[in-house]
Design a protein around this motif. Structure first.
Motif, PDB file in Angstrom:
ATOM      1  N   GLY A  58       0.790  -1.221   0.000  1.00 34.94           N
ATOM      2  CA  GLY A  58       0.000   0.000   0.000  1.00 34.94           C
ATOM      3  C   GLY A  58       0.818   1.265   0.000  1.00 34.94           C
ATOM      4  O   GLY A  58       0.285   2.351  -0.275  1.00 34.94           O
ATOM      5  N   VAL A  59       2.132   1.150   0.304  1.00 29.79           N
ATOM      6  CA  VAL A  59       2.973   2.350   0.320  1.00 29.79           C
ATOM      7  C   VAL A  59       3.096   2.934  -1.084  1.00 29.79           C
ATOM      8  O   VAL A  59       3.073   4.157  -1.275  1.00 29.79           O
ATOM      9  CB  VAL A  59       4.367   2.007   0.892  1.00 29.79           C
ATOM     10  N   GLY A  60       3.212   2.063  -2.079  1.00 24.91           N
ATOM     11  CA  GLY A  60       3.313   2.539  -3.458  1.00 24.91           C
ATOM     12  C   GLY A  60       2.086   3.299  -3.893  1.00 24.91           C
ATOM     13  O   GLY A  60       2.186   4.349  -4.553  1.00 24.91           O
ATOM     14  N   PHE A  61       0.912   2.805  -3.506  1.00 26.70           N
ATOM     15  CA  PHE A  61      -0.329   3.499  -3.862  1.00 26.70           C
ATOM     16  C   PHE A  61      -0.400   4.855  -3.181  1.00 26.70           C
ATOM     17  O   PHE A  61      -0.801   5.859  -3.802  1.00 26.70           O
ATOM     18  CB  PHE A  61      -1.530   2.647  -3.467  1.00 26.70           C
ATOM     19  N   LEU A  62      -0.006   4.923  -1.894  1.00 26.75           N
ATOM     20  CA  LEU A  62      -0.019   6.195  -1.182  1.00 26.75           C
ATOM     21  C   LEU A  62       0.950   7.185  -1.826  1.00 26.75           C
ATOM     22  O   LEU A  62       0.658   8.384  -1.916  1.00 26.75           O
ATOM     23  CB  LEU A  62       0.346   5.977   0.289  1.00 26.75           C
ATOM     24  N   LEU A  63       2.091   6.674  -2.289  1.00 27.49           N
ATOM     25  CA  LEU A  63       3.058   7.545  -2.945  1.00 27.49           C
ATOM     26  C   LEU A  63       2.482   8.134  -4.225  1.00 27.49           C
ATOM     27  O   LEU A  63       2.571   9.348  -4.476  1.00 27.49           O
ATOM     28  CB  LEU A  63       4.336   6.767  -3.247  1.00 27.49           C
ATOM     29  N   ILE A  64       1.888   7.290  -5.068  1.00 26.73           N
ATOM     30  CA  ILE A  64       1.301   7.775  -6.319  1.00 26.73           C
ATOM     31  C   ILE A  64       0.158   8.740  -6.035  1.00 26.73           C
ATOM     32  O   ILE A  64       0.006   9.773  -6.709  1.00 26.73           O
ATOM     33  CB  ILE A  64       0.807   6.589  -7.166  1.00 26.73           C
ATOM     34  N   VAL A  70       0.140  16.476  -5.500  1.00 27.92           N
ATOM     35  CA  VAL A  70       1.150  17.515  -5.696  1.00 27.92           C
ATOM     36  C   VAL A  70       1.055  18.092  -7.109  1.00 27.92           C
ATOM     37  O   VAL A  70       1.144  19.311  -7.309  1.00 27.92           O
ATOM     38  CB  VAL A  70       2.556  16.938  -5.436  1.00 27.92           C
ATOM     39  N   VAL A  71       0.859  17.207  -8.101  1.00 22.83           N
ATOM     40  CA  VAL A  71       0.726  17.672  -9.480  1.00 22.83           C
ATOM     41  C   VAL A  71      -0.513  18.560  -9.632  1.00 22.83           C
ATOM     42  O   VAL A  71      -0.487  19.599 -10.296  1.00 22.83           O
ATOM     43  CB  VAL A  71       0.662  16.482 -10.451  1.00 22.83           C
ATOM     44  N   GLY A  72      -1.612  18.141  -8.994  1.00 21.27           N
ATOM     45  CA  GLY A  72      -2.823  18.955  -9.055  1.00 21.27           C
ATOM     46  C   GLY A  72      -2.633  20.327  -8.439  1.00 21.27           C
ATOM     47  O   GLY A  72      -3.100  21.340  -8.982  1.00 21.27           O
ATOM     48  N   ALA A  74       0.298  21.839  -8.166  1.00 21.69           N
ATOM     49  CA  ALA A  74       1.251  22.566  -9.010  1.00 21.69           C
ATOM     50  C   ALA A  74       0.567  23.192 -10.219  1.00 21.69           C
ATOM     51  O   ALA A  74       0.896  24.315 -10.624  1.00 21.69           O
ATOM     52  CB  ALA A  74       2.366  21.624  -9.452  1.00 21.69           C
ATOM     53  N   PHE A  75      -0.410  22.475 -10.793  1.00 22.54           N
ATOM     54  CA  PHE A  75      -1.092  22.996 -11.979  1.00 22.54           C
ATOM     55  C   PHE A  75      -2.081  24.104 -11.640  1.00 22.54           C
ATOM     56  O   PHE A  75      -2.654  24.705 -12.549  1.00 22.54           O
ATOM     57  CB  PHE A  75      -1.800  21.859 -12.705  1.00 22.54           C
ATOM     58  N   SER A  76      -2.297  24.347 -10.363  1.00 31.28           N
ATOM     59  CA  SER A  76      -3.117  25.497  -9.977  1.00 31.28           C
ATOM     60  C   SER A  76      -2.306  26.786  -9.922  1.00 31.28           C
ATOM     61  O   SER A  76      -2.870  27.859  -9.742  1.00 31.28           O
ATOM     62  CB  SER A  76      -3.768  25.235  -8.612  1.00 31.28           C
ATOM     63  N   VAL A  77      -0.979  26.657 -10.078  1.00 29.60           N
ATOM     64  CA  VAL A  77      -0.094  27.830 -10.107  1.00 29.60           C
ATOM     65  C   VAL A  77       0.106  28.247 -11.562  1.00 29.60           C
ATOM     66  O   VAL A  77       0.486  27.434 -12.407  1.00 29.60           O
ATOM     67  CB  VAL A  77       1.260  27.500  -9.449  1.00 29.60           C
ATOM     68  N   SER A  78      -0.152  29.486 -11.858  1.00 28.25           N
ATOM     69  CA  SER A  78      -0.142  29.961 -13.244  1.00 28.25           C
ATOM     70  C   SER A  78       1.187  29.754 -13.965  1.00 28.25           C
ATOM     71  O   SER A  78       1.192  29.292 -15.119  1.00 28.25           O
ATOM     72  CB  SER A  78      -0.530  31.444 -13.288  1.00 28.25           C
ATOM     73  N   PRO A  79       2.348  30.081 -13.357  1.00 26.03           N
ATOM     74  CA  PRO A  79       3.614  29.886 -14.098  1.00 26.03           C
ATOM     75  C   PRO A  79       3.861  28.430 -14.496  1.00 26.03           C
ATOM     76  O   PRO A  79       4.310  28.158 -15.613  1.00 26.03           O
ATOM     77  CB  PRO A  79       4.677  30.392 -13.114  1.00 26.03           C
ATOM     78  N   ILE A  80       3.574  27.497 -13.600  1.00 22.36           N
ATOM     79  CA  ILE A  80       3.776  26.081 -13.914  1.00 22.36           C
ATOM     80  C   ILE A  80       2.814  25.648 -15.008  1.00 22.36           C
ATOM     81  O   ILE A  80       3.188  24.911 -15.932  1.00 22.36           O
ATOM     82  CB  ILE A  80       3.605  25.226 -12.643  1.00 22.36           C
TER      83      ILE A  80
END
Length: 209
Positions: A58-64, A70-72, A74-80
């Protein structure tokens, strides 16, 4: 009719009723479990690359899951988001990549729509030459300029999706609004009706015996 035949017929109907009742749940659980296991294996493989071996499942699933969050964020920041769009535009120059990526992006956008956006799609009927009607959905209020240029000038044209029963695919037709009959029917209910060719609607209307 022999009693053994009647007993066998009752057992057969009971077995089919039980199988058809539990099959949707079993398939849904299996699908989501397979996704979770796949993501867990992917995360564990990533951890092994950096030299850390997880001690529990389950650690792998929690990591993903955390990486996706984090990606979501990051994509809320306009420059990224702007940098990603520039990278995306450069990759779209490759014809094959553009075709494949565009299809996946459209599917992701469709899955990302919430229920309110889906229910805004107007359910309509369109008359056929034989006097029958087919159910469709107006997918957009505005047409691409290239299509408007090619179509006849008269009429307010809109794209209408006609879903094929028991298939994900459908047929998109360009229809004048004047030729459509608007139906007060939610997108979700109408789509369920069309995907099952009305079978789900008929089953729901049956009274339990």
């Amino acid at each position: 009719m022999p009693p053994s035949y009647r007993t066998g017929s009752v057992m057969k109907k009971t077995f089919l009723r039980g199988m058809l009742s539990i099959l949707p749940l079993a398939l849904s659980v299996w699908l989501f479990w397979s996704i979770i296991v796949t993501l867990d294996d992917l995360g564990l493989s990533f951890l092994q690359l950096i030299g850390w071996h997880a001690a529990w499942d389950g650690v792998g699933f929690l990591l993903i899951f955390c990486l996706i969050l984090v990606v979501g964020l990051a994509f809320s920041v306009s420059p990224i988001l702007w940098l990603y769009q520039q990278f995306e535009n450069q990759m779209m120059r490759f014809p094959l990549f553009k075709t494949v990526y565009g299809a996946f992006k459209d599917l992701a956008s469709l899955a990302g729509n919430d229920d309110s956006e889906l229910n805004q799609r107007q359910t309509v009927l369109m008359a056929q030459t034989n006097g029958s009607y087919i159910v469709g959905f107006i997918t957009a209020d505005k047409m691409p300029e290239a299509l408007l240029t090619a179509l006849p000038e008269e009429g307010d044209w809109v794209p209408v999706l006609f879903q094929l029963s028991y298939q994900i695919a459908g047929v998109t037709s360009l229809v004048r609004r004047a030729d459509l009959i608007y139906v007060d029917w939610s997108f979700e209910e109408a789509m369920r009706f069309m995907l099952t060719a009305g079978v789900s609607q008929s089953s729901a209307m049956k009274k339990p015996t």
